[in-house]
Design a protein around this motif. Structure first.
Motif, PDB file in Angstrom:
ATOM      1  N   ASP A   1       0.820  -1.155  -0.095  1.00  0.00           N
ATOM      2  CA  ASP A   1       0.031  -0.047   0.144  1.00  0.00           C
ATOM      3  C   ASP A   1       0.880   1.340   0.153  1.00  0.00           C
ATOM      4  OD1 ASP A   1      -1.947   2.104   0.511  1.00  0.00           O
ATOM      5  OD2 ASP A   1      -3.358   0.494   1.568  1.00  0.00           O
ATOM      6  N   ASP A   2       0.709   2.255  -0.873  1.00  0.00           N
ATOM      7  CA  ASP A   2       1.393   3.368  -0.853  1.00  0.00           C
ATOM      8  C   ASP A   2       1.111   4.540   0.340  1.00  0.00           C
ATOM      9  OD1 ASP A   2      -0.710   5.687  -3.019  1.00  0.00           O
ATOM     10  OD2 ASP A   2      -1.161   3.672  -2.192  1.00  0.00           O
ATOM     11  N   SER A   3      -0.052   4.233   1.015  1.00  0.00           N
ATOM     12  CA  SER A   3      -0.279   5.161   2.185  1.00  0.00           C
ATOM     13  C   SER A   3       0.318   4.271   3.514  1.00  0.00           C
ATOM     14  CB  SER A   3      -1.987   4.984   2.543  1.00  0.00           C
ATOM     15  OG  SER A   3      -2.283   5.467   3.678  1.00  0.00           O
ATOM     16  N   ILE A   4       1.233   5.113   4.160  1.00  0.00           N
ATOM     17  CA  ILE A   4       1.904   4.519   5.278  1.00  0.00           C
ATOM     18  C   ILE A   4       0.603   4.402   6.386  1.00  0.00           C
ATOM     19  CG2 ILE A   4       2.252   7.142   6.122  1.00  0.00           C
ATOM     20  CD1 ILE A   4       5.016   5.716   7.237  1.00  0.00           C
ATOM     21  N   ILE A   5      -0.252   4.990   6.526  1.00  0.00           N
ATOM     22  CA  ILE A   5      -1.423   4.892   7.466  1.00  0.00           C
ATOM     23  C   ILE A   5      -2.085   3.685   7.261  1.00  0.00           C
ATOM     24  CG2 ILE A   5      -3.748   5.625   8.348  1.00  0.00           C
ATOM     25  CD1 ILE A   5      -2.244   8.707   7.665  1.00  0.00           C
ATOM     26  N   ASP A   6      -2.303   3.358   6.057  1.00  0.00           N
ATOM     27  CA  ASP A   6      -3.204   2.187   5.719  1.00  0.00           C
ATOM     28  C   ASP A   6      -2.058   0.979   5.920  1.00  0.00           C
ATOM     29  OD1 ASP A   6      -5.733   3.112   5.201  1.00  0.00           O
ATOM     30  OD2 ASP A   6      -5.134   3.672   3.037  1.00  0.00           O
ATOM     31  N   ARG A   7      -0.819   1.187   5.399  1.00  0.00           N
ATOM     32  CA  ARG A   7       0.258  -0.017   5.730  1.00  0.00           C
ATOM     33  C   ARG A   7       0.366  -0.318   7.050  1.00  0.00           C
ATOM     34  NH1 ARG A   7       3.722   2.766   2.334  1.00  0.00           N
ATOM     35  NH2 ARG A   7       5.037   3.458   3.764  1.00  0.00           N
ATOM     36  N   LYS A   8       0.399   0.755   7.976  1.00  0.00           N
ATOM     37  CA  LYS A   8       0.641   0.417   9.569  1.00  0.00           C
ATOM     38  C   LYS A   8      -0.791  -0.379  10.054  1.00  0.00           C
ATOM     39  CE  LYS A   8       4.620   2.317  10.394  1.00  0.00           C
ATOM     40  NZ  LYS A   8       5.805   1.262  10.662  1.00  0.00           N
ATOM     41  N   LEU A   9      -1.612   0.214   9.359  1.00  0.00           N
ATOM     42  CA  LEU A   9      -3.015  -0.581  10.143  1.00  0.00           C
ATOM     43  C   LEU A   9      -3.014  -2.062   9.459  1.00  0.00           C
ATOM     44  CD1 LEU A   9      -5.970  -0.382  11.192  1.00  0.00           C
ATOM     45  CD2 LEU A   9      -6.651   0.376   9.073  1.00  0.00           C
ATOM     46  N   ILE A  10      -2.910  -2.321   8.398  1.00  0.00           N
ATOM     47  CA  ILE A  10      -3.053  -3.632   7.779  1.00  0.00           C
ATOM     48  C   ILE A  10      -1.907  -4.477   8.574  1.00  0.00           C
ATOM     49  CG2 ILE A  10      -1.609  -3.383   5.643  1.00  0.00           C
ATOM     50  CD1 ILE A  10      -4.808  -5.367   6.004  1.00  0.00           C
ATOM     51  N   GLU A  11      -0.755  -3.961   8.868  1.00  0.00           N
ATOM     52  CA  GLU A  11       0.381  -4.793   9.328  1.00  0.00           C
ATOM     53  C   GLU A  11      -0.024  -4.752  10.628  1.00  0.00           C
ATOM     54  OE1 GLU A  11       5.283  -4.338  10.119  1.00  0.00           O
ATOM     55  OE2 GLU A  11       3.931  -2.398   9.886  1.00  0.00           O
ATOM     56  N   ARG A  12      -0.537  -4.085  11.547  1.00  0.00           N
ATOM     57  CA  ARG A  12      -0.867  -4.223  12.934  1.00  0.00           C
ATOM     58  C   ARG A  12      -2.015  -5.253  12.936  1.00  0.00           C
ATOM     59  NH1 ARG A  12      -4.567  -1.779  15.831  1.00  0.00           N
ATOM     60  NH2 ARG A  12      -5.095  -0.200  14.673  1.00  0.00           N
ATOM     61  N   LEU A  13      -3.297  -5.299  12.020  1.00  0.00           N
ATOM     62  CA  LEU A  13      -4.198  -6.192  12.112  1.00  0.00           C
ATOM     63  C   LEU A  13      -3.624  -7.522  11.798  1.00  0.00           C
ATOM     64  CD1 LEU A  13      -7.109  -4.385  10.230  1.00  0.00           C
ATOM     65  CD2 LEU A  13      -7.172  -5.013  12.799  1.00  0.00           C
ATOM     66  N   LEU A  14      -2.738  -7.746  10.930  1.00  0.00           N
ATOM     67  CA  LEU A  14      -2.119  -8.991  10.475  1.00  0.00           C
ATOM     68  C   LEU A  14      -1.222  -9.726  11.726  1.00  0.00           C
ATOM     69  CD1 LEU A  14      -1.139  -8.300   6.815  1.00  0.00           C
ATOM     70  CD2 LEU A  14      -2.928  -9.834   7.618  1.00  0.00           C
ATOM     71  N   LYS A  15      -0.442  -8.804  12.348  1.00  0.00           N
ATOM     72  CA  LYS A  15       0.284  -9.088  13.310  1.00  0.00           C
ATOM     73  C   LYS A  15      -0.486  -9.482  14.418  1.00  0.00           C
ATOM     74  CE  LYS A  15       4.676  -7.346  12.117  1.00  0.00           C
ATOM     75  NZ  LYS A  15       5.733  -6.224  12.458  1.00  0.00           N
ATOM     76  N   THR A  16      -1.611  -8.934  14.718  1.00  0.00           N
ATOM     77  CA  THR A  16      -2.456  -9.229  15.904  1.00  0.00           C
ATOM     78  C   THR A  16      -2.980 -10.784  15.571  1.00  0.00           C
ATOM     79  OG1 THR A  16      -3.149  -6.971  16.217  1.00  0.00           O
ATOM     80  CG2 THR A  16      -4.575  -8.745  17.227  1.00  0.00           C
ATOM     81  N   SER A  17      -3.043 -10.955  14.309  1.00  0.00           N
ATOM     82  CA  SER A  17      -3.587 -12.499  13.940  1.00  0.00           C
ATOM     83  C   SER A  17      -2.574 -13.341  13.927  1.00  0.00           C
ATOM     84  CB  SER A  17      -4.664 -12.274  12.742  1.00  0.00           C
ATOM     85  OG  SER A  17      -5.548 -11.560  13.007  1.00  0.00           O
ATOM     86  N   SER A  18      -1.228 -13.302  14.417  1.00  0.00           N
ATOM     87  CA  SER A  18      -0.151 -14.034  14.463  1.00  0.00           C
ATOM     88  C   SER A  18       0.405 -14.266  12.939  1.00  0.00           C
ATOM     89  CB  SER A  18      -0.298 -15.343  14.998  1.00  0.00           C
ATOM     90  OG  SER A  18      -0.771 -14.917  16.532  1.00  0.00           O
ATOM     91  N   TYR A  19       0.254 -13.471  11.981  1.00  0.00           N
ATOM     92  CA  TYR A  19       0.745 -13.540  10.749  1.00  0.00           C
ATOM     93  C   TYR A  19       2.196 -12.951  10.837  1.00  0.00           C
ATOM     94  CZ  TYR A  19      -3.833 -14.742   9.263  1.00  0.00           C
ATOM     95  OH  TYR A  19      -5.222 -15.626   9.117  1.00  0.00           O
ATOM     96  N   GLN A  20       3.104 -13.600   9.880  1.00  0.00           N
ATOM     97  CA  GLN A  20       4.497 -12.679   9.632  1.00  0.00           C
ATOM     98  C   GLN A  20       4.067 -11.863   8.494  1.00  0.00           C
ATOM     99  OE1 GLN A  20       7.581 -15.458   8.332  1.00  0.00           O
ATOM    100  NE2 GLN A  20       8.621 -13.656   7.582  1.00  0.00           N
ATOM    101  N   VAL A  21       4.382 -10.559   8.733  1.00  0.00           N
ATOM    102  CA  VAL A  21       4.149  -9.435   7.585  1.00  0.00           C
ATOM    103  C   VAL A  21       5.359  -8.655   7.066  1.00  0.00           C
ATOM    104  CG1 VAL A  21       2.697  -7.372   7.120  1.00  0.00           C
ATOM    105  CG2 VAL A  21       2.062  -9.125   8.903  1.00  0.00           C
ATOM    106  N   THR A  22       5.203  -8.637   5.756  1.00  0.00           N
ATOM    107  CA  THR A  22       6.383  -8.068   4.972  1.00  0.00           C
ATOM    108  C   THR A  22       5.621  -6.712   4.360  1.00  0.00           C
ATOM    109  OG1 THR A  22       7.875  -9.778   4.710  1.00  0.00           O
ATOM    110  CG2 THR A  22       8.309  -7.819   3.238  1.00  0.00           C
ATOM    111  N   VAL A  23       5.765  -5.530   4.485  1.00  0.00           N
ATOM    112  CA  VAL A  23       4.913  -4.391   3.935  1.00  0.00           C
ATOM    113  C   VAL A  23       5.923  -3.935   2.968  1.00  0.00           C
ATOM    114  CG1 VAL A  23       3.779  -3.844   5.861  1.00  0.00           C
ATOM    115  CG2 VAL A  23       5.816  -2.920   5.731  1.00  0.00           C
TER     116      VAL A  23
END
Length: 165
Positions: free
Chosen positions: A17-39
């Protein structure tokens, strides 16, 4: 496997995602669900990471230091799902989706699209091109909960490809 012999799987999600706000949100949601995330902040960076950048794409981003082709070795990158914004400068999420689905090596990786705009024709085009889901932003935890079946299917598809070799 963990200490008691039960296999635990951590899924790796590539979020673009080109939006840092949306990137941070999706990263946080995915990590909360125990996923490894690369943004990644752009479609070009995602193509570089996946090894799908060709000469035409490289011209879009003159600052690129990487040059890969679809014939390169992708085995060192284990991505189980890609979630990407639809509207990004340069290479759009739709372009990224098409390139992934055209790739012999990566076509079985589930791709989820997201957009802040609810445009039915856009949603239909993405689903017709092979996207598993289309989420409206802001992405919510309930959306992330819908990813598990796609992750499991993507993992099984990859294992079947490896077993057939």
């Amino acid at each position: 496997m963990n200490r008691i012999g039960i296999e635990t799987t951590q899924y790796h999600v590539l979020a673009v995602d080109d939006s840092i706000i949306d990137r941070k949100l999706i990263e946080r949601l995915l990590k909360t669900s125990s996923y490894q995330v690369t943004v990644m902040e752009s479609g070009v960076k995602a193509l570089e990471y996946l090894g799908l950048l060709d000469d035409h794409d490289e011209n879009i981003n003159a600052n690129s230091n990487f040059k890969y082709s679809t014939t390169g070795n992708h085995n060192e990158i284990e991505v189980n799902l890609i979630i990407t914004d639809y509207s990004m400068p340069g290479i759009t999420g739709y372009d990224l989706l098409r390139k992934i689905k055209e790739s012999r090596v990566l076509k079985d990786i589930p791709v989820v699209m997201m957009s802040s705009e609810n445009v039915p024709s856009r949603i239909n085009s993405c689903l017709e091109q092979g996207a598993e889901e289309f989420f409206l932003k802001p992405v919510q935890q309930s959306d992330v909960n819908k990813l598990k079946p796609h992750l499991m299917r993507g993992k099984l598809g990859k294992e079947n490809v490896i077993n057939k070799r």
